[in-house]
Design an enzyme around this catalytic site. Structure first.
Site, PDB file in Angstrom:
ATOM      1  N   HIS A   1     109.622  47.583   3.431  1.00 35.54           N
ATOM      2  CA  HIS A   1     110.845  48.322   3.119  1.00 35.54           C
ATOM      3  C   HIS A   1     111.072  48.195   1.614  1.00 35.54           C
ATOM      4  O   HIS A   1     111.059  47.084   1.068  1.00 35.54           O
ATOM      5  CB  HIS A   1     112.029  47.757   3.897  1.00 35.54           C
ATOM      6  CG  HIS A   1     111.871  47.854   5.380  1.00 35.54           C
ATOM      7  ND1 HIS A   1     111.940  49.054   6.058  1.00 35.54           N
ATOM      8  CD2 HIS A   1     111.633  46.898   6.325  1.00 35.54           C
ATOM      9  CE1 HIS A   1     111.771  48.835   7.352  1.00 35.54           C
ATOM     10  NE2 HIS A   1     111.576  47.544   7.547  1.00 35.54           N
TER      11      HIS A   1
ATOM     12  N   HIS B   1     104.141  51.112   7.691  1.00 31.32           N
ATOM     13  CA  HIS B   1     103.767  50.168   8.750  1.00 31.32           C
ATOM     14  C   HIS B   1     102.263  50.223   8.925  1.00 31.32           C
ATOM     15  O   HIS B   1     101.647  51.287   8.836  1.00 31.32           O
ATOM     16  CB  HIS B   1     104.457  50.553  10.058  1.00 31.32           C
ATOM     17  CG  HIS B   1     103.775  50.022  11.286  1.00 31.32           C
ATOM     18  ND1 HIS B   1     102.938  50.807  12.056  1.00 31.32           N
ATOM     19  CD2 HIS B   1     103.788  48.801  11.867  1.00 31.32           C
ATOM     20  CE1 HIS B   1     102.468  50.087  13.064  1.00 31.32           C
ATOM     21  NE2 HIS B   1     102.963  48.871  12.976  1.00 31.32           N
TER      22      HIS B   1
ATOM     23  N   GLY C   1     105.992  34.734  23.993  1.00 32.13           N
ATOM     24  CA  GLY C   1     106.518  33.525  23.378  1.00 32.13           C
ATOM     25  C   GLY C   1     106.125  33.301  21.940  1.00 32.13           C
ATOM     26  O   GLY C   1     106.214  32.171  21.442  1.00 32.13           O
TER      27      GLY C   1
ATOM     28  N   THR D   1      96.458  46.181  12.875  1.00 31.32           N
ATOM     29  CA  THR D   1      95.222  46.301  13.648  1.00 31.32           C
ATOM     30  C   THR D   1      95.051  45.006  14.417  1.00 31.32           C
ATOM     31  O   THR D   1      95.504  43.946  13.983  1.00 31.32           O
ATOM     32  CB  THR D   1      93.978  46.555  12.771  1.00 31.32           C
ATOM     33  OG1 THR D   1      93.852  45.514  11.793  1.00 31.32           O
ATOM     34  CG2 THR D   1      94.049  47.903  12.084  1.00 31.32           C
TER      35      THR D   1
END
Length: 297
Positions: free
Chosen positions: A123, A133, A280, A136
């Site tokens: 940004h 953005h 997680g 891979t």
């Protein structure tokens, strides 16, 4: 299949780390050589690097990575470049989601997984500089493996020549692998980065693939590497060109409203965000993509 893929896993993880190092160096270089234009008198930004750790339910090691975030630079308002290699056992919800999407037999009997990749979101301070953005990744289970990722451009103020350059670099890097890849991955990006509740695209597109497995690991890995190699030549010249342009509060307003779209997409639809939280991984690393400021009107 487990032992067979040990070397491939090592090579893939090493590549994602190498790409991360190249991008971090290039972005700090953009900060260093911003000599004229808005905010050029400010100090150049630097990445803060943090180790991320993941543990399984029994407390054992389940991988981790590096979270590299620059905040408050003179070119980048916030940019994150994360790499991770995680492994363990997929929970029931993740198993069900993967089984529904890919129909992998045996997943419930042996739900082990391994995943490695790079994820980047930038940004910018100057509203004329487009947000971007890129990611891979490689995913492995005892039952299947695949690659995914791509990059897409997200300007709040669109410039046709910027869009053309970004796409031309993607095409140039994909064409050596076959001239059907670019049009297919461009169309996939247009579909994937669409925001249904806003009836519009998130940005001006790029390339995207998921579940990519032809059965030829070397060929698929080479394609994935070139998706990564396309990123810097596609993006850096746009930043160099636009960072010197003056901007006003109206430009900043447009930028913050557009960032609201970006946040909505990542929190509601993005598959990588959902997977990272579901398995997680460090929440700060997973949510690194969110902009520092946004506006809804």
């Amino acid at each position: 299949m487990t032992e067979q893929f040990d070397s491939q896993k090592t090579r893939a993880a090493a590549w994602f780390r190498h790409l991360r190092d190249d991008i971090v160096a290039a972005f700090e270089g953009l900060e260093n050589n911003h000599g004229t234009g808005p905010m050029s008198d400010d100090a150049p930004g630097r990445f803060e690097v943090t180790d991320t750790k993941r543990t399984s339910d029994d407390g054992s090691d389940a991988g981790g990575g590096l979270m590299s975030v620059m905040r408050g630079g003179r070119v980048f308002e916030k940019v994150g470049v994360n790499v991770s290699t995680v492994y363990g056992t997929l929970g029931e919800r993740a198993q069900n989601a993967m089984a529904a999407r890919k129909g992998i037999p045996g997943m419930k009997d042996d739900p082990r997984f391994w995943a490695s990749g790079i994820s980047l979101v930038a940004h910018m301070q100057n509203p004329h500089c487009p947000a971007v953005h890129m990611n891979t990744r490689m995913f492995w289970t005892p039952h299947a493996w695949w690659f995914g990722g791509g990059s897409d451009l997200n300007p709040c103020i669109e410039y046709a020549d910027d869009t053309a350059h970004f796409h031309a670099q993607q095409k140039a890097h994909l064409d050596p692998h076959g001239d059907t890849h670019y049009p297919r991955l461009k169309e996939w990006a247009d579909e994937y980065f669409y925001i249904p509740h806003r009836n519009r695209a998130r940005g001006v597109g790029g390339i995207f693939m998921d579940d990519h497995c032809t059965g030829d690991w070397e060929a698929d890995f080479a394609l994935t590497q070139d998706i990564g190699r396309a990123f810097l030549p596609a993006y850096v010249p746009l930043v160099e060109k636009r960072r010197v342009q003056d901007w006003d509060e109206d430009h900043k307003h447009k930028q913050l409203v557009h960032r609201g779209l970006y946040a909505e997409y990542n929190l509601v639809y993005d598959r990588g965000t959902k997977f990272g939280l579901e398995t997680g991984h460090d929440a700060n690393a997973v949510l690194m993509s969110l902009p520092p400021l946004a506006k809804w009107v």
